[in-house]
Design an enzyme around this catalytic site. Structure first.
Site, PDB file in Angstrom:
ATOM      1  N   PHE A   1      39.423  42.524  38.485  1.00  0.00           N
ATOM      2  CA  PHE A   1      39.855  42.371  37.297  1.00  0.00           C
ATOM      3  C   PHE A   1      39.221  43.895  36.629  1.00  0.00           C
ATOM      4  O   PHE A   1      38.178  44.451  36.977  1.00  0.00           O
ATOM      5  CB  PHE A   1      39.568  41.607  36.277  1.00  0.00           C
ATOM      6  CG  PHE A   1      40.303  41.148  35.198  1.00  0.00           C
ATOM      7  CD1 PHE A   1      40.189  41.952  33.908  1.00  0.00           C
ATOM      8  CD2 PHE A   1      41.442  40.254  35.565  1.00  0.00           C
ATOM      9  CE1 PHE A   1      41.143  41.322  32.999  1.00  0.00           C
ATOM     10  CE2 PHE A   1      42.144  39.954  34.520  1.00  0.00           C
ATOM     11  CZ  PHE A   1      42.045  40.448  33.175  1.00  0.00           C
TER      12      PHE A   1
ATOM     13  N   SER B   1      34.802  39.143  36.350  1.00  0.00           N
ATOM     14  CA  SER B   1      33.546  39.148  36.124  1.00  0.00           C
ATOM     15  C   SER B   1      33.090  37.725  36.036  1.00  0.00           C
ATOM     16  O   SER B   1      31.732  37.361  36.147  1.00  0.00           O
ATOM     17  CB  SER B   1      33.208  39.720  34.708  1.00  0.00           C
ATOM     18  OG  SER B   1      33.585  41.242  34.977  1.00  0.00           O
TER      19      SER B   1
ATOM     20  N   GLU C   1      33.172  35.245  37.908  1.00  0.00           N
ATOM     21  CA  GLU C   1      32.956  34.695  39.033  1.00  0.00           C
ATOM     22  C   GLU C   1      31.798  35.746  39.665  1.00  0.00           C
ATOM     23  O   GLU C   1      31.261  35.168  40.788  1.00  0.00           O
ATOM     24  CB  GLU C   1      34.282  35.251  40.080  1.00  0.00           C
ATOM     25  CG  GLU C   1      35.208  34.280  39.862  1.00  0.00           C
ATOM     26  CD  GLU C   1      35.946  34.487  38.676  1.00  0.00           C
ATOM     27  OE1 GLU C   1      36.573  33.644  37.781  1.00  0.00           O
ATOM     28  OE2 GLU C   1      36.346  35.740  38.430  1.00  0.00           O
TER      29      GLU C   1
ATOM     30  N   VAL D   1      34.609  44.305  31.155  1.00  0.00           N
ATOM     31  CA  VAL D   1      35.358  43.330  30.407  1.00  0.00           C
ATOM     32  C   VAL D   1      35.556  44.179  29.113  1.00  0.00           C
ATOM     33  O   VAL D   1      34.624  44.338  28.439  1.00  0.00           O
ATOM     34  CB  VAL D   1      34.505  42.128  30.052  1.00  0.00           C
ATOM     35  CG1 VAL D   1      35.031  40.923  29.077  1.00  0.00           C
ATOM     36  CG2 VAL D   1      33.633  41.602  31.394  1.00  0.00           C
TER      37      VAL D   1
ATOM     38  N   THR E   1      40.978  38.056  21.219  1.00  0.00           N
ATOM     39  CA  THR E   1      40.114  36.872  21.019  1.00  0.00           C
ATOM     40  C   THR E   1      38.535  37.297  21.170  1.00  0.00           C
ATOM     41  O   THR E   1      38.428  38.538  21.714  1.00  0.00           O
ATOM     42  CB  THR E   1      40.503  35.428  21.858  1.00  0.00           C
ATOM     43  OG1 THR E   1      40.127  35.911  23.235  1.00  0.00           O
ATOM     44  CG2 THR E   1      41.883  35.183  21.867  1.00  0.00           C
TER      45      THR E   1
ATOM     46  N   HIS F   1      36.786  35.975  23.747  1.00  0.00           N
ATOM     47  CA  HIS F   1      36.605  35.809  25.132  1.00  0.00           C
ATOM     48  C   HIS F   1      35.610  36.714  25.855  1.00  0.00           C
ATOM     49  O   HIS F   1      34.771  36.254  26.647  1.00  0.00           O
ATOM     50  CB  HIS F   1      38.024  35.544  25.866  1.00  0.00           C
ATOM     51  CG  HIS F   1      37.628  35.023  27.367  1.00  0.00           C
ATOM     52  ND1 HIS F   1      37.088  33.808  27.567  1.00  0.00           N
ATOM     53  CD2 HIS F   1      38.025  35.617  28.256  1.00  0.00           C
ATOM     54  CE1 HIS F   1      36.980  33.532  29.013  1.00  0.00           C
ATOM     55  NE2 HIS F   1      37.449  34.798  29.389  1.00  0.00           N
TER      56      HIS F   1
ATOM     57  N   ARG G   1      32.206  55.132  30.502  1.00  0.00           N
ATOM     58  CA  ARG G   1      30.797  54.493  31.084  1.00  0.00           C
ATOM     59  C   ARG G   1      31.204  54.345  32.498  1.00  0.00           C
ATOM     60  O   ARG G   1      30.284  54.338  33.306  1.00  0.00           O
ATOM     61  CB  ARG G   1      30.873  53.259  30.633  1.00  0.00           C
ATOM     62  CG  ARG G   1      30.151  53.219  29.385  1.00  0.00           C
ATOM     63  CD  ARG G   1      30.313  52.145  28.307  1.00  0.00           C
ATOM     64  NE  ARG G   1      29.597  52.292  27.134  1.00  0.00           N
ATOM     65  CZ  ARG G   1      30.262  53.096  26.139  1.00  0.00           C
ATOM     66  NH1 ARG G   1      31.155  53.638  26.202  1.00  0.00           N
ATOM     67  NH2 ARG G   1      29.222  53.197  24.717  1.00  0.00           N
TER      68      ARG G   1
END
Length: 156
Positions: free
Chosen positions: A27, A59, A61, A85, A90, A92, A131
């Protein structure tokens, strides 16, 4: 410069004969690929054996994969869990950040193997870019942390 832009100081490290496993999310793949490239190049530049790279969907997993790596018959001196991420509509991303960080720490303590939390949690694409492939170069930092902790482990 804010605290999240700081980098730790590092000493000269020689990772000769050390093996590091890299577990990486697919992802946000282009960002994670940049982290893998930087981390792998850093490990190789410090004389480690070629890192083994394993990919997982996201992430969330990464802790499962880190647990499997830590408990496998193949012996790794350290592992690095890499993911990105991005905040969405939201909260999440905060759940993923907190739960994966806790799980990765628990795996490291349980198996007595350094597990570097290389999951970057950001608010924007610009932060991710900086980053992962920009001036902050977190992939390099994660690799150096894994190397230093693996060397710390060998001293005990």
């Amino acid at each position: 410069q804010s605290m999240s832009e700081d980098s730790p100081s590092y000493k000269i490290l020689n990772g000769e004969n050390l093996t590091v496993g890299i577990i990486a999310a697919r992802f946000n793949e282009s960002y994670v690929d940049a982290l893998i490239e930087s981390a792998s190049a850093t490990l190789t530049a410090h004389n480690t054996l070629t890192p083994a790279i394993y990919r997982v969907p996201g992430s969330n997993e990464l802790p499962y994969a880190a647990e499997r790596l830590a408990s496998s018959s193949d012996r790794y001196d350290a592992s690095i869990a890499l993911g990105v991420v991005l905040a969405g509509a939201t909260h999440h991303h905060l759940t993923i950040a907190d739960s994966t960080a806790t799980a990765l720490h628990q795996i490291a303590i349980k198996h007595r193997i350094p597990v570097i939390n290389g999951i970057i949690v950001v608010e924007s694409e610009a932060q991710a870019e900086e980053r992962c492939s920009g001036s902050l170069n977190r992939g390099r930092e994660f690799a150096l942390a894994a190397l230093e902790m693996a060397l710390f482990q060998t001293k005990l």
